[in-house]
Design an enzyme around this catalytic site. Sequence first.
Site, short mmCIF file in Angstrom:
data_model
loop_
_atom_site.label_atom_id
_atom_site.label_comp_id
_atom_site.label_asym_id
_atom_site.label_seq_id
_atom_site.Cartn_x
_atom_site.Cartn_y
_atom_site.Cartn_z
N LYS A 109 -2.50 45.30 24.58
CA LYS A 109 -3.84 44.75 24.82
C LYS A 109 -4.19 44.97 26.27
CE LYS A 109 -7.54 42.48 23.71
NZ LYS A 109 -8.29 43.67 24.21
N GLN A 166 -0.76 43.96 33.35
CA GLN A 166 -1.27 43.37 32.12
C GLN A 166 -0.15 42.74 31.29
OE1 GLN A 166 -4.88 44.34 31.68
NE2 GLN A 166 -4.91 42.47 30.47
N LYS A 173 0.33 39.28 32.83
CA LYS A 173 -0.89 38.50 32.64
C LYS A 173 -1.00 38.02 31.20
CE LYS A 173 -4.59 40.61 34.07
NZ LYS A 173 -5.86 41.37 34.21
N LYS A 199 -3.15 49.62 29.04
CA LYS A 199 -4.38 49.90 29.79
C LYS A 199 -4.76 51.35 29.56
CE LYS A 199 -7.18 47.81 32.70
NZ LYS A 199 -7.44 46.36 32.85
N GLY A 211 -13.00 46.18 27.75
CA GLY A 211 -13.66 46.73 28.94
C GLY A 211 -12.86 46.51 30.21
N ASP A 212 -13.28 47.18 31.25
CA ASP A 212 -12.80 46.99 32.63
C ASP A 212 -13.87 47.63 33.51
OD1 ASP A 212 -10.14 46.14 34.13
OD2 ASP A 212 -10.78 47.97 35.11
N THR A 247 -13.97 36.23 32.27
CA THR A 247 -13.10 36.49 33.43
C THR A 247 -13.59 35.69 34.64
OG1 THR A 247 -12.75 38.69 32.53
CG2 THR A 247 -11.92 38.27 34.73
N ASN A 285 -19.18 42.61 36.25
CA ASN A 285 -19.00 41.57 35.24
C ASN A 285 -18.23 40.36 35.79
OD1 ASN A 285 -16.80 40.62 33.00
ND2 ASN A 285 -18.88 40.72 32.18
N SER A 317 -10.42 37.64 24.95
CA SER A 317 -10.29 38.76 24.02
C SER A 317 -9.35 38.39 22.88
CB SER A 317 -9.73 39.99 24.74
OG SER A 317 -10.73 40.67 25.46
P1 NDP Z 1 -17.62 46.27 36.81
O1 NDP Z 1 -17.64 47.73 36.59
O2 NDP Z 1 -18.51 45.38 36.02
O3 NDP Z 1 -17.89 45.94 38.35
C1 NDP Z 1 -17.09 46.46 39.34
C2 NDP Z 1 -17.60 45.99 40.69
O4 NDP Z 1 -16.67 46.36 41.70
C3 NDP Z 1 -18.92 46.67 41.06
O5 NDP Z 1 -19.65 45.83 41.91
C4 NDP Z 1 -18.44 47.91 41.81
O6 NDP Z 1 -19.38 48.46 42.70
C5 NDP Z 1 -17.24 47.36 42.57
N1 NDP Z 1 -16.27 48.44 42.75
C6 NDP Z 1 -15.57 49.09 41.78
N2 NDP Z 1 -14.79 50.04 42.30
C7 NDP Z 1 -14.99 50.00 43.62
C8 NDP Z 1 -14.48 50.74 44.71
N3 NDP Z 1 -13.57 51.72 44.53
N4 NDP Z 1 -14.90 50.41 45.95
C9 NDP Z 1 -15.82 49.40 46.13
N5 NDP Z 1 -16.34 48.67 45.13
C10 NDP Z 1 -15.95 48.96 43.91
O7 NDP Z 1 -16.09 45.85 36.62
P2 NDP Z 1 -15.47 44.40 36.36
O8 NDP Z 1 -16.28 43.35 37.04
O9 NDP Z 1 -15.21 44.27 34.92
O10 NDP Z 1 -14.05 44.54 37.09
C11 NDP Z 1 -13.85 44.16 38.45
C12 NDP Z 1 -12.36 43.93 38.68
O11 NDP Z 1 -11.90 42.89 37.81
C13 NDP Z 1 -11.45 45.13 38.38
O12 NDP Z 1 -10.35 45.08 39.26
C14 NDP Z 1 -10.97 44.86 36.96
O13 NDP Z 1 -9.75 45.51 36.70
C15 NDP Z 1 -10.80 43.35 37.03
N6 NDP Z 1 -10.79 42.61 35.76
C16 NDP Z 1 -11.81 42.76 34.84
C17 NDP Z 1 -11.79 42.02 33.68
C18 NDP Z 1 -12.91 42.07 32.70
O14 NDP Z 1 -12.85 41.32 31.72
N7 NDP Z 1 -13.94 42.87 32.90
C19 NDP Z 1 -10.67 41.13 33.37
C20 NDP Z 1 -9.69 40.99 34.42
C21 NDP Z 1 -9.77 41.73 35.56
P3 NDP Z 1 -20.21 49.78 42.26
O15 NDP Z 1 -21.06 49.34 41.12
O16 NDP Z 1 -20.94 50.16 43.47
O17 NDP Z 1 -19.16 50.78 41.84
O1 2IT Z 2 -7.76 43.48 33.38
C1 2IT Z 2 -8.03 42.86 32.33
O2 2IT Z 2 -7.41 41.86 31.97
C2 2IT Z 2 -9.18 43.32 31.53
N1 2IT Z 2 -9.85 44.27 31.93
C3 2IT Z 2 -9.51 42.67 30.22
C4 2IT Z 2 -8.63 43.20 29.13
C5 2IT Z 2 -8.96 42.74 27.73
O3 2IT Z 2 -8.28 43.26 26.83
O4 2IT Z 2 -9.84 41.90 27.52
#
Ligand code: NDP
Ligand code: 2IT
Length: 447
Positions: free
Chosen positions: A92, A113, A116, A128, A167-168, A212, A243, A379
């Site tokens: 997952k 992961q 976590k 992943k 998603g991520d 998240t 997100n 999830s």
């Molecule tokens: P999104 O794509 O929705 O948003 C990512 C954000 O981070 C955007 O604002 C983006 O800016 C910025 N960003 C991404 N890459 C870079 C970079 N290389 N340098 C600077 N800014 C950056 O992703 P999420 O919000 O889903 O994910 C954010 C973090 O949270 C990640 O580390 C992800 O692995 C983690 N995460 C996500 C989960 C989920 O459920 N979605 C769960 C647990 C962890 P820009 O738009 O300009 O690229």
């Molecule tokens: O980093 C993470 O935990 C996620 N992007 C969410 C993974 C999931 O299966 O919901």
Amino acid sequence: MSIDSNVSAIYEKLIKRNAGEPEFHQAVAEVFDSLGIVLRKDPHYLEDNLIERLCEPERQLIFRVPWVDDQGRVHINRGFRVQFNSALGPYKGGLRFHPSVNLGIIKFLGFEQIFKNSLTGLPIGGGKGGSDFDPKGKSDMEIMRFCQSFMTELFRHIGEYRDVPAGDIGVGGREIGYLFGQYRRLANNHESGVLTGKGLTWGGSLVRTEATGYGLVYFTLEMLRAHRQTMSGAKVTVSGSGNVAIYAIEKAQEMGATVVAFSDSSAWVETPNGVDVELLKEIKEVRRARVSEYVAEAEGAILHTSGSVWDLPCDVALPCATQNELDGDAARTLVANGCKFVAEGANMPSTAEAIDVFRANGIHFAPGKASNAGGVATSALEMQQNASRDSWTFEYTDDRLHKIMSNIFKNLDRTAKEYDHEHDYVVGANIAGFKKVADAMIHQGII
Ligand code: NDP
Ligand code: 2IT
């Protein structure tokens, strides 16, 4: 951080066998730093080469993803899925679409992961995937064609009881929709439990979008409470505006905090009077625009194109963008400006040096594998609803999420105490996450 002598030979070998994957090395080093403590007390975990087995993915897939853009040009991207560990349940973990994606990044994320998912208390293994595809500037049709091509290979490797992507970065509701559509077509099967983060009318769960960010704030609240602080009146800095960041900002402000900054990869925004969350959602989720558009429309917001969100004084810092976005210098600035709590919404946003600075200066620090577990936990709740062909209310699901995050904090706190590292939540998360997976691997034999 330091690698314990019990596992240093394994670490040296891992670096050689996984050359050119610094993020994977970093994620392993952080876990190994805590393992020394557990191995002194429970040396049986050294038997049967368990630690080395844990660091080797069960399966790694790399595949070609060809797609055609709106001008008829053919592009080739690389697709990945690392199925790291399924001792506790089906693999997952999310899919990341970002130009920086490579095998090492996916392995670091898959490794994190495992622990976590173990901490959530739910039956999910670790995996992943993703691609070096850049969704920025692409039309909806281009995104759809890419997702269809990606799933045309991935579909044979996933399944409700095998591997369940979500998603991520760069993968949200729109992408999960296109991916699910192609899965269902190829598999000739409406197997809704094969992906999470689905739309609400076709098997999605309420609260998954918010999970998240909300979960991060629920966790932070417990951490603040344990040190007799509250969210109400706190100044909070958030990085990112995707997100995780959006829903962390929403929940923190709902609890009475003022969020004084957020960012994207183009700039950062200072918001002394707090963030207009509805406007931010409109700009990021609907228009898919840059943060400068927010500044143009929000009163009192200031755009910065140099420095970072970490330059501002705050009580609580929530890094929610990407790996290694908060380095040693940023950590020292946070300390100098009086920050007391850091909880990671992103995966591994703090460098090893930054974590050392937090620890040395009494900042209470929550590693992402614990504090951002609310997304994957919800999830798993989506998978439960799919398995029972049911859908739960927002209140019920949110309450489940809240309880899961509180339990994760309590588990970390208890484990850190048990191993004589009170308030060290890195040690608490690594040991509690590790032991559950390690015990399951021992029970299931050498595989
Ligand atoms: P999104 O794509 O929705 O948003 C990512 C954000 O981070 C955007 O604002 C983006 O800016 C910025 N960003 C991404 N890459 C870079 C970079 N290389 N340098 C600077 N800014 C950056 O992703 P999420 O919000 O889903 O994910 C954010 C973090 O949270 C990640 O580390 C992800 O692995 C983690 N995460 C996500 C989960 C989920 O459920 N979605 C769960 C647990 C962890 P820009 O738009 O300009 O690229
Ligand atoms: O980093 C993470 O935990 C996620 N992007 C969410 C993974 C999931 O299966 O919901």
